[in-house]
Design a protein around this motif. Sequence first.
Motif, PDB file in Angstrom:
ATOM      1  N   SER A  36       1.494  -6.650   0.534  1.00 58.81           N
ATOM      2  CA  SER A  36       0.367  -6.840  -0.368  1.00 58.81           C
ATOM      3  C   SER A  36       0.108  -8.316  -0.644  1.00 58.81           C
ATOM      4  N   PRO A  63      -6.045  -3.770   3.438  1.00 61.42           N
ATOM      5  CA  PRO A  63      -7.117  -4.128   2.492  1.00 61.42           C
ATOM      6  C   PRO A  63      -8.099  -2.975   2.292  1.00 61.42           C
ATOM      7  N   TYR A  64      -8.629  -2.898   1.076  1.00 64.66           N
ATOM      8  CA  TYR A  64      -9.696  -1.941   0.771  1.00 64.66           C
ATOM      9  C   TYR A  64     -11.006  -2.701   0.849  1.00 64.66           C
ATOM     10  N   LYS A  66     -12.827  -5.661   1.389  1.00 66.24           N
ATOM     11  CA  LYS A  66     -12.464  -7.078   1.429  1.00 66.24           C
ATOM     12  C   LYS A  66     -11.370  -7.366   0.407  1.00 66.24           C
ATOM     13  N   GLN A  67     -10.280  -7.963   0.867  1.00 63.12           N
ATOM     14  CA  GLN A  67      -9.184  -8.350  -0.034  1.00 63.12           C
ATOM     15  C   GLN A  67      -9.151  -9.868  -0.133  1.00 63.12           C
ATOM     16  N   ILE A  70      -5.728 -11.757   0.810  1.00 59.22           N
ATOM     17  CA  ILE A  70      -4.970 -11.303   1.982  1.00 59.22           C
ATOM     18  C   ILE A  70      -4.237 -12.453   2.661  1.00 59.22           C
ATOM     19  N   ASN A  88      -7.954  -1.790   7.760  1.00 56.89           N
ATOM     20  CA  ASN A  88      -8.825  -1.715   6.592  1.00 56.89           C
ATOM     21  C   ASN A  88      -9.035  -0.251   6.199  1.00 56.89           C
ATOM     22  N   GLY A 192      -4.844  -4.678  -7.430  1.00 55.44           N
ATOM     23  CA  GLY A 192      -5.671  -4.553  -6.236  1.00 55.44           C
ATOM     24  C   GLY A 192      -6.618  -3.369  -6.272  1.00 55.44           C
TER      25      GLY A 192
END
Length: 248
Positions: A36, A63-64, A66-67, A70, A88, A192
Amino acid sequence: MDYKFNAKETKDKLVKWIKNLFDKDFKDKNCCVALSGGKDSSIVAALCVEALGKDRVKGIMLPYHKQEDIDFSILCASHLGIDHVIVNIGETVDSIVHEMNTIREITVTEQALTNVPARVRMTELYFYAQCVNGIPSCNCNLSEDWVGYATFGGDGFGSFAPLSNLTVTEVLQIGEELGLPKELIYKTPIDGLCGKTDEENLGFSYAVLDKYIRTGEIEDDDLKQKIDEMHQKNLFKLLPMPSFELED
């Protein structure tokens, strides 16, 4: 209560425990860690590298859509020299939510929406692990588990849990012993999912919680009651699943 924590000794014991566990139960398997970018996953990955070697540790970033942070996950994988993939989960989560929303009789709750990404991440982690001869880690620590700050069936799950008996305060010290970059150890923990920090969501600091866990000392009676209630309410996440036992 006088409580002292030996970070170096504990780190060495953790490494030995992981090595022995894989030698005994997961022989010739790799370790798979969902990275993460925060302290817990970074420290679990670093412990596994020290125990098993970097070639047997595989990272996955989930990532969900856009992270924003990251780059911290990528920094961890690069620092440790481990293989990693990025998957993703955005479209998968959206599809699940969309299908549930098409059922007229169902009202999708905010809590359900919040937990879907964590549960999809766990599905992806196990999928990835089975593709690379891997065993997925659970990265939760004692402080989170104490108050139920993990998604049941999501990040609270895994096949082995190196940090589950260590508080956040102790985990940070383990990170120092491992020589991880400071930005990974001390990155402000954010779930997040809803965009808040852990401590904003909880309503108290980890320092206060950790002291209470280890010594039983806490100055605020209202806070003590809140923590005790959260602990009792969320014990189901830590106990074995209730099951019917057939009598002879």
